[in-house]
Design a protein around this motif. Structure first.
Motif, PDB file in Angstrom:
ATOM      1  N   TYR A 230       1.854  43.490  68.387  1.00 19.47           N
ATOM      2  CA  TYR A 230       2.953  43.969  67.543  1.00 19.47           C
ATOM      3  C   TYR A 230       4.315  43.521  68.073  1.00 19.47           C
ATOM      4  CZ  TYR A 230       0.003  46.544  64.402  1.00 19.47           C
ATOM      5  OH  TYR A 230      -0.922  46.851  63.449  1.00 19.47           O
ATOM      6  N   PHE A 231       4.434  43.385  69.373  1.00 19.41           N
ATOM      7  CA  PHE A 231       5.689  42.863  69.925  1.00 19.41           C
ATOM      8  C   PHE A 231       5.884  41.412  69.497  1.00 19.41           C
ATOM      9  CE2 PHE A 231       8.333  41.081  73.367  1.00 19.41           C
ATOM     10  CZ  PHE A 231       9.454  41.869  73.183  1.00 19.41           C
ATOM     11  N   ALA A 232       4.802  40.632  69.476  1.00 15.72           N
ATOM     12  CA  ALA A 232       4.891  39.241  69.025  1.00 15.72           C
ATOM     13  C   ALA A 232       5.236  39.179  67.538  1.00 15.72           C
ATOM     14  CB  ALA A 232       3.573  38.515  69.294  1.00 15.72           C
ATOM     15  N   LEU A 233       4.677  40.090  66.740  1.00 12.88           N
ATOM     16  CA  LEU A 233       5.047  40.128  65.321  1.00 12.88           C
ATOM     17  C   LEU A 233       6.525  40.466  65.155  1.00 12.88           C
ATOM     18  CD1 LEU A 233       2.049  41.855  63.498  1.00 12.88           C
ATOM     19  CD2 LEU A 233       2.660  39.447  63.550  1.00 12.88           C
ATOM     20  N   TYR A 234       7.025  41.377  65.976  1.00 10.53           N
ATOM     21  CA  TYR A 234       8.451  41.720  65.936  1.00 10.53           C
ATOM     22  C   TYR A 234       9.303  40.501  66.287  1.00 10.53           C
ATOM     23  CZ  TYR A 234      12.898  43.696  67.416  1.00 10.53           C
ATOM     24  OH  TYR A 234      14.231  43.949  67.581  1.00 10.53           O
ATOM     25  N   GLN A 235       8.877  39.746  67.296  1.00 16.33           N
ATOM     26  CA  GLN A 235       9.610  38.542  67.679  1.00 16.33           C
ATOM     27  C   GLN A 235       9.569  37.504  66.561  1.00 16.33           C
ATOM     28  OE1 GLN A 235      11.622  38.199  70.294  1.00 16.33           O
ATOM     29  NE2 GLN A 235      11.115  40.305  70.816  1.00 16.33           N
ATOM     30  N   ALA A 236       8.444  37.425  65.856  1.00 19.11           N
ATOM     31  CA  ALA A 236       8.344  36.505  64.715  1.00 19.11           C
ATOM     32  C   ALA A 236       9.329  36.912  63.620  1.00 19.11           C
ATOM     33  CB  ALA A 236       6.920  36.483  64.175  1.00 19.11           C
TER      34      ALA A 236
ATOM     35  N   ALA B  86      18.857  29.220  63.894  1.00 15.60           N
ATOM     36  CA  ALA B  86      17.536  28.786  64.345  1.00 15.60           C
ATOM     37  C   ALA B  86      17.625  27.994  65.644  1.00 15.60           C
ATOM     38  CB  ALA B  86      16.857  27.951  63.266  1.00 15.60           C
ATOM     39  N   PHE B  87      18.697  27.215  65.799  1.00 14.52           N
ATOM     40  CA  PHE B  87      18.877  26.428  67.014  1.00 14.52           C
ATOM     41  C   PHE B  87      19.791  27.183  67.971  1.00 14.52           C
ATOM     42  CE2 PHE B  87      17.675  23.310  63.842  1.00 14.52           C
ATOM     43  CZ  PHE B  87      16.638  22.665  64.514  1.00 14.52           C
ATOM     44  N   SER B  88      19.240  28.238  68.565  1.00 22.19           N
ATOM     45  CA  SER B  88      20.012  29.044  69.506  1.00 22.19           C
ATOM     46  C   SER B  88      19.101  29.496  70.638  1.00 22.19           C
ATOM     47  CB  SER B  88      20.613  30.265  68.799  1.00 22.19           C
ATOM     48  OG  SER B  88      19.587  31.134  68.371  1.00 22.19           O
ATOM     49  N   GLU B  89      19.722  29.999  71.672  1.00 23.46           N
ATOM     50  CA  GLU B  89      18.948  30.519  72.811  1.00 23.46           C
ATOM     51  C   GLU B  89      18.133  31.747  72.404  1.00 23.46           C
ATOM     52  OE1 GLU B  89      18.336  29.451  75.905  1.00 23.46           O
ATOM     53  OE2 GLU B  89      19.435  27.633  75.415  1.00 23.46           O
ATOM     54  N   PHE B  90      18.588  32.462  71.383  1.00 21.07           N
ATOM     55  CA  PHE B  90      17.845  33.629  70.905  1.00 21.07           C
ATOM     56  C   PHE B  90      16.489  33.217  70.348  1.00 21.07           C
ATOM     57  CE2 PHE B  90      22.375  34.912  70.163  1.00 21.07           C
ATOM     58  CZ  PHE B  90      22.442  35.814  71.215  1.00 21.07           C
ATOM     59  N   ALA B  91      16.462  32.120  69.619  1.00 20.91           N
ATOM     60  CA  ALA B  91      15.204  31.629  69.065  1.00 20.91           C
ATOM     61  C   ALA B  91      14.275  31.151  70.180  1.00 20.91           C
ATOM     62  CB  ALA B  91      15.473  30.500  68.077  1.00 20.91           C
ATOM     63  N   VAL B  92      14.844  30.515  71.191  1.00 20.48           N
ATOM     64  CA  VAL B  92      14.037  30.081  72.339  1.00 20.48           C
ATOM     65  C   VAL B  92      13.446  31.296  73.046  1.00 20.48           C
ATOM     66  CG1 VAL B  92      14.124  28.932  74.598  1.00 20.48           C
ATOM     67  CG2 VAL B  92      15.336  27.945  72.653  1.00 20.48           C
ATOM     68  N   ALA B  93      14.241  32.344  73.193  1.00 18.30           N
ATOM     69  CA  ALA B  93      13.755  33.561  73.847  1.00 18.30           C
ATOM     70  C   ALA B  93      12.638  34.203  73.023  1.00 18.30           C
ATOM     71  CB  ALA B  93      14.900  34.543  74.051  1.00 18.30           C
TER      72      ALA B  93
ATOM     73  N   ALA C  22       4.625  27.456  72.923  1.00 21.18           N
ATOM     74  CA  ALA C  22       5.186  26.762  74.088  1.00 21.18           C
ATOM     75  C   ALA C  22       5.739  25.396  73.689  1.00 21.18           C
ATOM     76  CB  ALA C  22       4.126  26.610  75.172  1.00 21.18           C
ATOM     77  N   VAL C  23       5.009  24.680  72.827  1.00 22.85           N
ATOM     78  CA  VAL C  23       5.489  23.376  72.361  1.00 22.85           C
ATOM     79  C   VAL C  23       6.776  23.550  71.550  1.00 22.85           C
ATOM     80  CG1 VAL C  23       4.957  21.467  70.788  1.00 22.85           C
ATOM     81  CG2 VAL C  23       3.238  22.254  72.417  1.00 22.85           C
ATOM     82  N   LEU C  24       6.794  24.526  70.652  1.00 23.98           N
ATOM     83  CA  LEU C  24       8.011  24.771  69.868  1.00 23.98           C
ATOM     84  C   LEU C  24       9.178  25.189  70.754  1.00 23.98           C
ATOM     85  CD1 LEU C  24       6.748  26.604  66.668  1.00 23.98           C
ATOM     86  CD2 LEU C  24       7.689  24.306  66.854  1.00 23.98           C
ATOM     87  N   GLU C  25       8.893  25.974  71.772  1.00 28.89           N
ATOM     88  CA  GLU C  25       9.941  26.408  72.688  1.00 28.89           C
ATOM     89  C   GLU C  25      10.568  25.211  73.399  1.00 28.89           C
ATOM     90  OE1 GLU C  25      10.393  29.130  76.719  1.00 28.89           O
ATOM     91  OE2 GLU C  25       8.454  28.985  75.728  1.00 28.89           O
ATOM     92  N   GLU C  26       9.729  24.300  73.915  1.00 27.02           N
ATOM     93  CA  GLU C  26      10.254  23.113  74.596  1.00 27.02           C
ATOM     94  C   GLU C  26      10.984  22.188  73.626  1.00 27.02           C
ATOM     95  OE1 GLU C  26      10.545  22.465  77.845  1.00 27.02           O
ATOM     96  OE2 GLU C  26       9.805  24.524  78.006  1.00 27.02           O
ATOM     97  N   LEU C  27      10.452  22.061  72.430  1.00 29.79           N
ATOM     98  CA  LEU C  27      11.100  21.240  71.417  1.00 29.79           C
ATOM     99  C   LEU C  27      12.474  21.807  71.059  1.00 29.79           C
ATOM    100  CD1 LEU C  27      10.407  18.753  69.663  1.00 29.79           C
ATOM    101  CD2 LEU C  27       9.613  20.340  67.927  1.00 29.79           C
TER     102      LEU C  27
END
Length: 158
Positions: free
Chosen positions: A61-67, A79-86, A138-143
Motif C-alpha cells: 500500500y505504501f508503493a501504491l501511495y507512491q504511485a 515529472a522530472f524532479s527529485e520528488f519523482a526520483v524519490a 530501478a531502471v526508471l529511477e536511473e533514467l
C-alpha cells in the motif's frame, strides 16, 4: 499526458487497492481457516502465515501511495524532479521488502515441511512479479536521474 489518462490510472490504482483490501479482509481469513481444517497438522501455521501476508500489505500500500504521488507529479508537470526520483526509489524499496518477506516465509515453511506446492507456486509468482516491478522502477529511477542531470546542465548552458 492527458488529464483523463492520469485520472484513469489513479482510478486503476484505487481499484487495485480496494480489490487487495477485500481479498485480505474477506477471502484470505476464510481460506486460512479452510486450509487449517483440511490440514490439522499445520493448523498452528495459520496465524503466522496470515501475519506474513498482512505484513507484506504494508509496503504494497505504501508503493501504491507512491504511485499516486508519481501520477500527481506527472499531472502537475513535475515529472522530472527529485520528488519523482524519490517516489521511484520508495517503490523499489517496497518491492525489495516484499520479496524479502515472501522469500523468508517460503524458506521457513520449507524447513517446517509445510510448503505446499500450490503455495510455493503462488509465492514464486509473487516474488518474480515483484522483482520485475523492482527492476523496472530501478531502471526508471536511473533514467530519471540521468534526465535530471541533463536538464540541469541544459538549464546552466547560456
Amino acid at each position: 499526458m492527458k488529464r483523463s489518462s492520469i485520472g484513469f490510472l489513479k482510478g486503476t490504482v484505487f481499484l487495485i487497492a480496494v480489490i487487495i483490501l477485500g481479498l485480505c479482509v474477506i477471502w484470505l481469513p476464510d481460506l486460512a481457516t479452510e486450509a487449517a481444517s483440511q490440514n490439522p497438522e499445520y493448523a498452528y501455521l495459520k496465524i503466522p502465515v496470515l501475519l506474513g501476508v498482512y505484513i507484506t500489505a504494508i509496503p504494497f500500500y505504501f508503493a501504491l501511495y507512491q504511485a499516486l504521488k508519481l501520477l500527481t507529479y506527472i499531472k502537475t508537470d513535475r515529472a522530472f524532479s527529485e520528488f519523482a526520483v524519490a517516489s521511484l526509489s520508495y517503490i523499489k524499496m517496497c518491492a525489495l521488502s516484499i520479496i524479502s518477506i515472501y522469500s523468508i516465509g517460503m524458506v521457513i515453511l520449507f524447513f517446517q515441511h509445510a510448503l505446499h506446492p500450490g503455495v510455493a507456486i503462488i509465492g514464486t509468482v509473487i516474488i518474480f512479479a515483484t522483482a520485475v516491478i523492482s527492476f523496472f522502477s530501478a531502471v526508471l529511477e536511473e533514467l530519471l536521474r540521468s534526465a535530471l542531470v541533463l536538464k540541469t546542465e541544459n538549464d546552466l548552458t547560456v
